[in-house]
Enzyme design. Sequence first.
Site, PDB file in Angstrom:
ATOM      1  N   GLU A 173       0.670  -1.252  -0.055  1.00 41.31           N
ATOM      2  CA  GLU A 173      -0.081  -0.141  -0.174  1.00 41.31           C
ATOM      3  C   GLU A 173       0.798   1.249   0.015  1.00 41.31           C
ATOM      4  O   GLU A 173       0.663   2.226   0.887  1.00 41.31           O
ATOM      5  CB  GLU A 173      -0.949   0.029   1.320  1.00 41.31           C
ATOM      6  CG  GLU A 173      -1.960  -1.230   1.165  1.00 41.31           C
ATOM      7  CD  GLU A 173      -2.614  -1.162   2.427  1.00 41.31           C
ATOM      8  OE1 GLU A 173      -2.662  -0.435   3.173  1.00 41.31           O
ATOM      9  OE2 GLU A 173      -3.765  -1.977   2.650  1.00 41.31           O
ATOM     10  N   ASN A 216       1.859  -5.349  -3.021  1.00 38.69           N
ATOM     11  CA  ASN A 216       0.427  -5.594  -2.630  1.00 38.69           C
ATOM     12  C   ASN A 216      -0.042  -4.224  -2.325  1.00 38.69           C
ATOM     13  O   ASN A 216       0.244  -3.336  -1.750  1.00 38.69           O
ATOM     14  CB  ASN A 216       0.492  -6.504  -1.518  1.00 38.69           C
ATOM     15  CG  ASN A 216      -1.039  -6.981  -1.043  1.00 38.69           C
ATOM     16  OD1 ASN A 216      -1.558  -7.723  -1.969  1.00 38.69           O
ATOM     17  ND2 ASN A 216      -1.474  -6.843   0.161  1.00 38.69           N
ATOM     18  N   HIS A 252     -10.830  -6.077  -1.933  1.00 35.96           N
ATOM     19  CA  HIS A 252     -12.024  -5.946  -1.171  1.00 35.96           C
ATOM     20  C   HIS A 252     -13.250  -5.247  -1.741  1.00 35.96           C
ATOM     21  O   HIS A 252     -13.102  -3.970  -2.097  1.00 35.96           O
ATOM     22  CB  HIS A 252     -11.550  -5.065   0.080  1.00 35.96           C
ATOM     23  CG  HIS A 252     -10.266  -5.690   0.762  1.00 35.96           C
ATOM     24  ND1 HIS A 252     -10.295  -6.973   1.664  1.00 35.96           N
ATOM     25  CD2 HIS A 252      -9.092  -5.102   0.883  1.00 35.96           C
ATOM     26  CE1 HIS A 252      -9.237  -6.953   2.150  1.00 35.96           C
ATOM     27  NE2 HIS A 252      -8.386  -6.113   1.734  1.00 35.96           N
ATOM     28  N   GLU A 281      -6.322 -10.809  -0.867  1.00 39.24           N
ATOM     29  CA  GLU A 281      -7.290 -10.494   0.393  1.00 39.24           C
ATOM     30  C   GLU A 281      -8.697 -10.527   0.015  1.00 39.24           C
ATOM     31  O   GLU A 281      -9.433  -9.963   0.679  1.00 39.24           O
ATOM     32  CB  GLU A 281      -6.803  -9.312   1.114  1.00 39.24           C
ATOM     33  CG  GLU A 281      -5.105  -9.011   1.241  1.00 39.24           C
ATOM     34  CD  GLU A 281      -5.062  -7.807   2.117  1.00 39.24           C
ATOM     35  OE1 GLU A 281      -5.834  -7.005   2.434  1.00 39.24           O
ATOM     36  OE2 GLU A 281      -3.730  -7.667   1.978  1.00 39.24           O
ATOM     37  N   ASP A 283     -12.539 -10.190  -0.367  1.00 37.79           N
ATOM     38  CA  ASP A 283     -13.694 -10.487   0.365  1.00 37.79           C
ATOM     39  C   ASP A 283     -14.694  -9.623  -0.240  1.00 37.79           C
ATOM     40  O   ASP A 283     -14.324  -8.617  -0.918  1.00 37.79           O
ATOM     41  CB  ASP A 283     -13.672 -10.225   1.978  1.00 37.79           C
ATOM     42  CG  ASP A 283     -13.128  -8.883   2.357  1.00 37.79           C
ATOM     43  OD1 ASP A 283     -13.002  -8.144   1.395  1.00 37.79           O
ATOM     44  OD2 ASP A 283     -12.426  -8.843   3.506  1.00 37.79           O
TER      45      ASP A 283
END
Length: 460
Positions: A173, A216, A252, A281, A283
């Site tokens: 990030e 990432n 996400h 990640e 979701d």
Amino acid sequence: MVTRTSIGPVSASPRRHSRTHTALVLGLTALLAGAGVTALSGTADAASTLGSAAAGKGRYFGTAVAANHLGETPYVSTLDTEFGSVTPENEMKWDAVESTRNSFTFGAADQIVGHAQGKGMKIRGHTLVWHSQLPGWVSGLAAGDLRTAMNNHITQVMQHYKGQIHSWDVVNEAFQDGSSGARRSSPFQDKLGNGFIEEAFRTARAADPAAKLCYNDYNTDGVNAKSNAVYAMVKDFKARGVPIDCVGFQSHFNSASPVPGDYQTNLQRFADLGVDVQITELDIEGSGTSQATSYGNVVKACLAVSRCTGITVWGVTDKYSWRSSGTPLLFDGNYAKKPAYDAVLTALGGSGSGSGGGTAACSVSYSKATEWSDRFNGTVTVTAGGSAISGWSTTVTVTPPQKISATWNGTPTWDSGGNVMTMKPNGNGTLAAGASTSFGFTVMKNGSGAAPTLGSCTAS
């Protein structure tokens, strides 16, 4: 990514084998390992679990794991049966392993690594250099000292796990949201400048030459200013020989930020630079058919990109998700498979009992209504699946010392502790296919504002 609190990820029944069969299995496992394929644990049929179905497509399917849930039997059983890869949720972050300078603590991370190795799972390392979850001493360092500390941290952590980690999120990030494409302000960016990312990757390569090194980030899933900036960096790194092997897309999603229409195109353009892409990640908030469709689309996009090597969902069960009120995972709070699970398994080419018939008979979702200093109201929406139903039930679990003080539009019963409410219709529970109803309740906070956890919806 935000700070994840408890999220996480236990055992198949033993099976007797003849010595000959065992030797064949061990030989096959060694052969697969030599080819870079991890054998999956458990006794399920070849393509009846997420991990085995993904392996059949040449990918891994993993989950984030929290060490403090490895003592919970349903959690571990689901982890061990369904997944072929793990990512420690918080246990490898800087504040967890080096809270005091040059004093390293690996106990919780080692617990996850040891469990995964015992089950033949791959392990992703997460994360070495990130602006968040930094101990205070890091931010206070001057530039020269910070550079030394960063390189030492990377080296010490990677060498501790040398040869055990498949891929590392080396830098996490580092770019701003929005339309600027600029770097994010952080101690590393502000004091070391743009070169800190390259330096981190070069240090990582020296620390463990066999590990894949990833950048990432989130909100880079489609083509936009942020992903364009990451793309330009990766292209530059590849042109100049900076060691980078993979790019992680956190993925996400929710109704306000759905799976972008150019998701696959974006993954492919990064792969065309000569790096692997990983969904790291995943979701997706929601429930029922819409959530299932979105999950299926993500999996299909990965399978369509030959260098998309694997998918990690950010947690095993909704009840431990960092977005638990949005029920974003494949297993509900009672570890029941959701329609999204069936969609993922089907997209991976697998088959199994799933949630019972391929489409759930009903689904539930939660939203917070009015909130006061001492209490809040919650609403649960119950939606029928593809066929009409004549009744339904679901559970709502609150976190002690919270208590539910009032309910409406339903008939509740309680467990012995008063923390789990089972709600059924108040009168006629009939719903037409796709139709919805709702019930509500008041939660007395008693010092905790945690969102309640929903169980699966059972229809009749």
